[in-house]
Design a protein around this motif. Structure first.
Motif, PDB file in Angstrom:
ATOM      1  N   VAL A 164     -15.959 -38.448  13.059  1.00  0.00           N
ATOM      2  CA  VAL A 164     -17.328 -37.975  13.217  1.00  0.00           C
ATOM      3  C   VAL A 164     -18.232 -39.034  12.613  1.00  0.00           C
ATOM      4  O   VAL A 164     -18.016 -39.459  11.471  1.00  0.00           O
ATOM      5  CB  VAL A 164     -17.529 -36.619  12.512  1.00  0.00           C
ATOM      6  N   VAL A 165     -19.206 -39.503  13.382  1.00  0.00           N
ATOM      7  CA  VAL A 165     -20.041 -40.607  12.904  1.00  0.00           C
ATOM      8  C   VAL A 165     -21.512 -40.209  12.838  1.00  0.00           C
ATOM      9  O   VAL A 165     -21.975 -39.339  13.583  1.00  0.00           O
ATOM     10  CB  VAL A 165     -19.865 -41.873  13.777  1.00  0.00           C
ATOM     11  N   GLY A 166     -22.214 -40.855  11.889  1.00  0.00           N
ATOM     12  CA  GLY A 166     -23.638 -40.616  11.680  1.00  0.00           C
ATOM     13  C   GLY A 166     -24.365 -41.934  11.495  1.00  0.00           C
ATOM     14  O   GLY A 166     -23.794 -43.009  11.734  1.00  0.00           O
ATOM     15  N   TRP A 167     -25.617 -41.864  11.033  1.00  0.00           N
ATOM     16  CA  TRP A 167     -26.424 -43.081  10.888  1.00  0.00           C
ATOM     17  C   TRP A 167     -25.778 -44.118   9.975  1.00  0.00           C
ATOM     18  O   TRP A 167     -25.982 -45.307  10.120  1.00  0.00           O
ATOM     19  CB  TRP A 167     -27.837 -42.767  10.398  1.00  0.00           C
ATOM     20  N   GLU A 168     -24.984 -43.619   8.994  1.00  0.00           N
ATOM     21  CA  GLU A 168     -24.345 -44.560   8.066  1.00  0.00           C
ATOM     22  C   GLU A 168     -23.358 -45.474   8.792  1.00  0.00           C
ATOM     23  O   GLU A 168     -22.964 -46.505   8.266  1.00  0.00           O
ATOM     24  CB  GLU A 168     -23.668 -43.813   6.904  1.00  0.00           C
ATOM     25  N   HIS A 169     -22.962 -45.103  10.019  1.00  0.00           N
ATOM     26  CA  HIS A 169     -22.030 -45.935  10.789  1.00  0.00           C
ATOM     27  C   HIS A 169     -22.727 -46.804  11.836  1.00  0.00           C
ATOM     28  O   HIS A 169     -22.071 -47.551  12.553  1.00  0.00           O
ATOM     29  CB  HIS A 169     -20.986 -45.054  11.480  1.00  0.00           C
ATOM     30  N   ALA A 170     -24.034 -46.680  11.921  1.00  0.00           N
ATOM     31  CA  ALA A 170     -24.768 -47.433  12.950  1.00  0.00           C
ATOM     32  C   ALA A 170     -24.499 -48.925  12.782  1.00  0.00           C
ATOM     33  O   ALA A 170     -24.570 -49.459  11.674  1.00  0.00           O
ATOM     34  CB  ALA A 170     -26.264 -47.149  12.839  1.00  0.00           C
ATOM     35  N   GLY A 171     -24.157 -49.588  13.867  1.00  0.00           N
ATOM     36  CA  GLY A 171     -23.895 -51.023  13.836  1.00  0.00           C
ATOM     37  C   GLY A 171     -22.444 -51.388  13.568  1.00  0.00           C
ATOM     38  O   GLY A 171     -22.081 -52.560  13.666  1.00  0.00           O
ATOM     39  N   ALA A 172     -21.599 -50.395  13.249  1.00  0.00           N
ATOM     40  CA  ALA A 172     -20.187 -50.696  12.961  1.00  0.00           C
ATOM     41  C   ALA A 172     -19.556 -51.368  14.184  1.00  0.00           C
ATOM     42  O   ALA A 172     -19.524 -50.808  15.269  1.00  0.00           O
ATOM     43  CB  ALA A 172     -19.429 -49.422  12.610  1.00  0.00           C
ATOM     44  N   GLY A 173     -19.080 -52.580  13.982  1.00  0.00           N
ATOM     45  CA  GLY A 173     -18.412 -53.302  15.056  1.00  0.00           C
ATOM     46  C   GLY A 173     -19.328 -53.805  16.157  1.00  0.00           C
ATOM     47  O   GLY A 173     -18.855 -54.340  17.152  1.00  0.00           O
TER      48      GLY A 173
END
Ligand SMILES: [Zn+2]
Length: 277
Positions: free
Chosen positions: A90-99
């Motif tokens: 489950v992803v949120g803003w804290e994961h934005a830009g990952a990879g």
């Protein structure tokens, strides 16, 4: 080519979309064809993955082109280091830009992404494996799932639905699913071992396997994934299938098997709209 998809031409870039997802007005989404990008052979042309050996600058250029079509910012893209497992994140803003700009920063050991955050672009990458999208139009949750044969055997589609229910209270009976372009039964020959694993998991295995004259088996991975989603509670009528084979259509699509393993990757993109119609 059937009606479980709509083909959208954006200049020289082509995206396949789900008609039923479009009808909801809740998402922008698409599965990209290989044409229209900047990549050179064997990654020609719209390769969207870093890990295949293509020039990273070209991949970023291609991703930016895809983002423009999706009206999304590359810095809001979330990607995973897909490992043919069954981990759903489950992803949120804290994961934005990952990879988004390098493989190293993608979420490790993850093959499915789920979010309720509008504006976050879920991106997964393909050459023959089955792309699955799930949309809960009631709770406004999306999932993007990478299902090769291993993910299919472990029921990654059902795993994603379970995650959507546990975390967000989604009812699978409300959900829509779309199964995008992948290698089809026409071309996907597997060893006996793969069929054995499928037999151990699913009583309907005989519906998705056809014996080949050479003793091997032809497997229908898209239909297997449809069965898995339906067993997990999605209504059969709510599952759209693209029925486009990657290996049969290498002028339009990347195929891992069709290129002996050296080729680019197509992108499956989905984003919840911040201001739906
Ligand atoms: Zn085929």
């Amino acid at each position: 080519m059937g009606n479980g998809f709509v083909q959208k031409d954006h200049g020289n870039i082509v995206m396949f979309e789900s008609p039923s997802f479009n009808k909801t007005g809740l998402v922008r989404h698409g599965f990209s064809a290989r044409i229209g990008g900047a990549g050179k052979k064997p990654y020609d042309a719209l390769n969207l993955a870093f890990h295949v050996g293509d020039d990273p600058e070209t991949v970023i250029h291609n991703r930016q082109a895809a983002c423009r079509i999706l009206e999304a910012d590359l810095s809001h893209m979330v990607t995973a280091q897909q490992v043919h497992g069954s981990n759903i994140r489950v992803v949120g803003w804290e994961h934005a830009g990952a990879g988004s700009l390098s493989y190293d920063t993608a979420l490790p050991e993850t093959d499915g992404l789920v979010t309720n955050v509008p504006g976050l672009l879920l991106a997964t990458f393909y050459a023959d494996c089955v792309p699955l999208f799930v949309l809960d139009p009631i709770k406004k949750i999306i999932a993007s799932i990478h299902a090769g044969w291993k993910g299919t055997v472990s029921g990654i589609g059902a795993e994603a639905l379970r995650k959507m229910s546990d975390v967000f209270g989604s009812n699978p009976g409300d959900c829509l699913a779309w199964i995008g372009p992948s290698i089809g039964r026409c071309c996907y020959e597997v060893e006996e071992m793969v069929l054995d694993k499928l037999k151990q998991q699913y009583r309907w295995w005989g519906n998705v396997a056809t014996p080949s004259p050479n003793g091997k088996v032809k497997l229908d991975l898209p239909s297997a994934n449809r069965n898995i989603l339906v067993e997990a509670g999605i209504k059969l009528d709510n599952v759209e299938m693209c029925h486009i084979c990657t290996l049969c259509n290498q002028d339009m699509l990347f195929s891992y098997r069709g290129s002996q393993g050296v080729t680019g990757r197509m992108g499956a993109f989905i984003i919840l709209r911040a201001n739906p119609d």
